[in-house]
Scaffold this motif. Structure first.
Motif, PDB file in Angstrom:
ATOM      1  N   ILE A 222       0.835  -1.208   0.000  1.00  0.00           N
ATOM      2  CA  ILE A 222       0.000   0.000   0.000  1.00  0.00           C
ATOM      3  C   ILE A 222       0.869   1.258   0.000  1.00  0.00           C
ATOM      4  CG2 ILE A 222      -1.665   1.337   1.345  1.00  0.00           C
ATOM      5  CD1 ILE A 222      -2.807  -1.346   2.333  1.00  0.00           C
ATOM      6  N   ILE A 223       1.875   1.268   0.876  1.00  0.00           N
ATOM      7  CA  ILE A 223       2.762   2.433   0.962  1.00  0.00           C
ATOM      8  C   ILE A 223       3.537   2.630  -0.331  1.00  0.00           C
ATOM      9  CG2 ILE A 223       4.799   3.347   2.154  1.00  0.00           C
ATOM     10  CD1 ILE A 223       3.747   2.062   4.706  1.00  0.00           C
ATOM     11  N   GLU A 224       3.867   1.524  -0.992  1.00  0.00           N
ATOM     12  CA  GLU A 224       4.650   1.628  -2.227  1.00  0.00           C
ATOM     13  C   GLU A 224       3.883   2.374  -3.312  1.00  0.00           C
ATOM     14  OE1 GLU A 224       8.134   1.672  -3.735  1.00  0.00           O
ATOM     15  OE2 GLU A 224       7.701   0.797  -1.777  1.00  0.00           O
ATOM     16  N   ILE A 225       2.564   2.288  -3.275  1.00  0.00           N
ATOM     17  CA  ILE A 225       1.760   3.068  -4.222  1.00  0.00           C
ATOM     18  C   ILE A 225       2.036   4.553  -4.017  1.00  0.00           C
ATOM     19  CG2 ILE A 225      -0.594   3.710  -4.877  1.00  0.00           C
ATOM     20  CD1 ILE A 225      -1.459   0.891  -4.074  1.00  0.00           C
ATOM     21  N   GLY A 226       2.143   4.954  -2.748  1.00  0.00           N
ATOM     22  CA  GLY A 226       2.439   6.348  -2.441  1.00  0.00           C
ATOM     23  C   GLY A 226       3.807   6.773  -2.952  1.00  0.00           C
ATOM     24  N   PHE A 227       4.800   5.898  -2.833  1.00  0.00           N
ATOM     25  CA  PHE A 227       6.141   6.233  -3.328  1.00  0.00           C
ATOM     26  C   PHE A 227       6.144   6.353  -4.854  1.00  0.00           C
ATOM     27  CE2 PHE A 227       7.631   4.325   0.783  1.00  0.00           C
ATOM     28  CZ  PHE A 227       8.236   5.482   1.263  1.00  0.00           C
ATOM     29  N   SER A 228       5.366   5.502  -5.528  1.00  0.00           N
ATOM     30  CA  SER A 228       5.272   5.591  -6.990  1.00  0.00           C
ATOM     31  C   SER A 228       4.630   6.909  -7.414  1.00  0.00           C
ATOM     32  CB  SER A 228       4.454   4.415  -7.540  1.00  0.00           C
ATOM     33  OG  SER A 228       5.088   3.191  -7.283  1.00  0.00           O
ATOM     34  N   VAL A 229       3.565   7.295  -6.698  1.00  0.00           N
ATOM     35  CA  VAL A 229       2.911   8.576  -6.988  1.00  0.00           C
ATOM     36  C   VAL A 229       3.880   9.728  -6.717  1.00  0.00           C
ATOM     37  CG1 VAL A 229       1.053  10.141  -6.283  1.00  0.00           C
ATOM     38  CG2 VAL A 229       0.592   7.686  -6.543  1.00  0.00           C
ATOM     39  N   MET A 230       4.633   9.630  -5.620  1.00  0.00           N
ATOM     40  CA  MET A 230       5.619  10.668  -5.295  1.00  0.00           C
ATOM     41  C   MET A 230       6.626  10.833  -6.431  1.00  0.00           C
ATOM     42  SD  MET A 230       8.742  10.552  -2.527  1.00  0.00           S
ATOM     43  CE  MET A 230       9.586   9.383  -3.632  1.00  0.00           C
ATOM     44  N   LEU A 231       7.122   9.714  -6.952  1.00  0.00           N
ATOM     45  CA  LEU A 231       8.115   9.794  -8.024  1.00  0.00           C
ATOM     46  C   LEU A 231       7.514  10.382  -9.289  1.00  0.00           C
ATOM     47  CD1 LEU A 231      11.038   9.170  -8.751  1.00  0.00           C
ATOM     48  CD2 LEU A 231      10.288   6.917  -9.552  1.00  0.00           C
ATOM     49  N   TYR A 232       6.290   9.979  -9.606  1.00  0.00           N
ATOM     50  CA  TYR A 232       5.633  10.498 -10.814  1.00  0.00           C
ATOM     51  C   TYR A 232       5.391  12.001 -10.706  1.00  0.00           C
ATOM     52  CZ  TYR A 232       2.037  11.325 -14.327  1.00  0.00           C
ATOM     53  OH  TYR A 232       1.310  11.838 -15.372  1.00  0.00           O
ATOM     54  N   VAL A 233       4.864  12.445  -9.584  1.00  0.00           N
ATOM     55  CA  VAL A 233       4.614  13.880  -9.381  1.00  0.00           C
ATOM     56  C   VAL A 233       5.932  14.648  -9.399  1.00  0.00           C
ATOM     57  CG1 VAL A 233       3.750  15.619  -7.763  1.00  0.00           C
ATOM     58  CG2 VAL A 233       2.458  13.504  -8.136  1.00  0.00           C
ATOM     59  N   SER A 234       6.973  14.062  -8.804  1.00  0.00           N
ATOM     60  CA  SER A 234       8.278  14.716  -8.795  1.00  0.00           C
ATOM     61  C   SER A 234       8.810  14.904 -10.209  1.00  0.00           C
ATOM     62  CB  SER A 234       9.275  13.892  -7.971  1.00  0.00           C
ATOM     63  OG  SER A 234       8.873  13.803  -6.627  1.00  0.00           O
ATOM     64  N   VAL A 235       8.615  13.897 -11.048  1.00  0.00           N
ATOM     65  CA  VAL A 235       9.056  14.002 -12.442  1.00  0.00           C
ATOM     66  C   VAL A 235       8.295  15.105 -13.160  1.00  0.00           C
ATOM     67  CG1 VAL A 235       8.991  12.826 -14.689  1.00  0.00           C
ATOM     68  CG2 VAL A 235       9.915  11.652 -12.680  1.00  0.00           C
ATOM     69  N   LEU A 236       6.978  15.146 -12.958  1.00  0.00           N
ATOM     70  CA  LEU A 236       6.164  16.174 -13.620  1.00  0.00           C
ATOM     71  C   LEU A 236       6.548  17.586 -13.166  1.00  0.00           C
ATOM     72  CD1 LEU A 236       2.535  14.677 -13.597  1.00  0.00           C
ATOM     73  CD2 LEU A 236       4.171  14.761 -15.492  1.00  0.00           C
ATOM     74  N   VAL A 237       6.783  17.751 -11.862  1.00  0.00           N
ATOM     75  CA  VAL A 237       7.007  19.076 -11.293  1.00  0.00           C
ATOM     76  C   VAL A 237       8.458  19.520 -11.384  1.00  0.00           C
ATOM     77  CG1 VAL A 237       6.881  20.455  -9.181  1.00  0.00           C
ATOM     78  CG2 VAL A 237       5.049  18.849  -9.728  1.00  0.00           C
ATOM     79  N   LEU A 238       9.390  18.604 -11.140  1.00  0.00           N
ATOM     80  CA  LEU A 238      10.790  18.973 -11.002  1.00  0.00           C
ATOM     81  C   LEU A 238      11.662  18.660 -12.209  1.00  0.00           C
ATOM     82  CD1 LEU A 238      11.327  17.655  -7.344  1.00  0.00           C
ATOM     83  CD2 LEU A 238      10.843  20.016  -8.059  1.00  0.00           C
ATOM     84  N   TYR A 239      11.272  17.637 -12.976  1.00  0.00           N
ATOM     85  CA  TYR A 239      12.159  17.174 -14.044  1.00  0.00           C
ATOM     86  C   TYR A 239      11.995  17.969 -15.329  1.00  0.00           C
ATOM     87  CZ  TYR A 239      14.528  13.969 -17.231  1.00  0.00           C
ATOM     88  OH  TYR A 239      15.362  13.440 -18.183  1.00  0.00           O
TER      89      TYR A 239
END
Length: 240
Positions: A222-239
């Motif tokens: 369950i928590i890993e879903i949150g980490f995947s979302v974190m990485l995706y949002v980070s790519v959209l916002v920061l990359y």
């Protein structure tokens, strides 16, 4: 007797691997209508591969004949449509063949938990980023390749981390190996993905701290879903 276990894969972590690289491919290009049937096709390929691998593992193909037939029937028109619309998509299938052959071998030997099998599956899942990028008329192959590398590094680290929580939870050497891997990825991120250093450090902390908490396999998923979302949002916002 009908059983959903024959139709729906029980590998919870694979769902993130199915979706995240696809979304990376869309982010690196432009959303197109063809992305919808392409994703449905990609989903059905995954669903088809599950009973196929189970049949290879158990040598009981009759048990999995119904899901194979169902997903095969649903897949065929989609494949025909996509190949007719974008014949170049066939070339993207070629690197998947040897990778899936590795998965077939480990299924045959009933050793699907082998790390090499995990890595082979991870690379295969992440390769979807390229056809998604292509049909989305993306402009920078360097960018999409960087995102491919990021996805492979992330999911390989996740495979190592999850093993320290479940099958290798009492293996201190494996734990240190997982932490060292995440440390090296964070260090490499200084040069490869400097804008994503913070999420990479968070993933390092995840690998170092969570296995020590006695976290359950279910909560890990369950928590890993949150980490995947974190990485995706980070790519959209920061990359970008």
């Amino acid at each position: 007797m009908f059983s959903m276990k024959k139709y729906i894969p029980n590998q919870h972590g694979a769902w993130a691997m199915l979706v995240l690289p696809f979304l990376f491919g869309v982010a690196a290009s432009r959303g197109q209508l063809i992305h919808i049937p392409l994703f449905v096709c990609w989903l059905l390929i995954y669903l088809f591969s599950f009973p196929l691998l189970q049949g290879v593992k158990t040598r009981r193909f009759k048990r999995y004949a119904q899901p194979l037939k169902l997903y095969g029937i649903l897949l065929l028109p989609l494949i025909i449509y996509l190949v007719a619309a974008e014949p170049v998509l066939l070339w993207f299938v070629l690197p998947l063949v040897p990778l899936f052959a590795v998965n077939l071998y480990y299924a045959r030997t009933k050793n699907e938990r082998a790390l090499l099998n995990d890595i082979s599956a991870i690379v295969a899942f992440c390769l979807i980023i390229y056809p998604v990028f292509y049909v989305g008329q993306g402009g920078s192959w360097q960018t999409v390749t960087e995102l491919f590398v990021l996805a492979v590094l992330y999911f390989t680290g996740t495979a190592l981390y999850v093993k320290t929580v479940i099958r290798e939870r009492n293996n201190i050497r494996f734990y240190y190996g997982s932490v060292l891997y995440h440390l090296l990825v964070a260090a490499a991120g200084l040069f490869l993905f400097p804008s994503l250093l913070v999420p990479l450090l968070i993933l390092l902390l995840r690998a170092a701290i969570l296995p020590k908490t006695g976290i359950t396999a279910k909560r890990t998923g369950i928590i890993e879903i949150g980490f995947s979302v974190m990485l995706y949002v980070s790519v959209l916002v920061l990359y970008f």
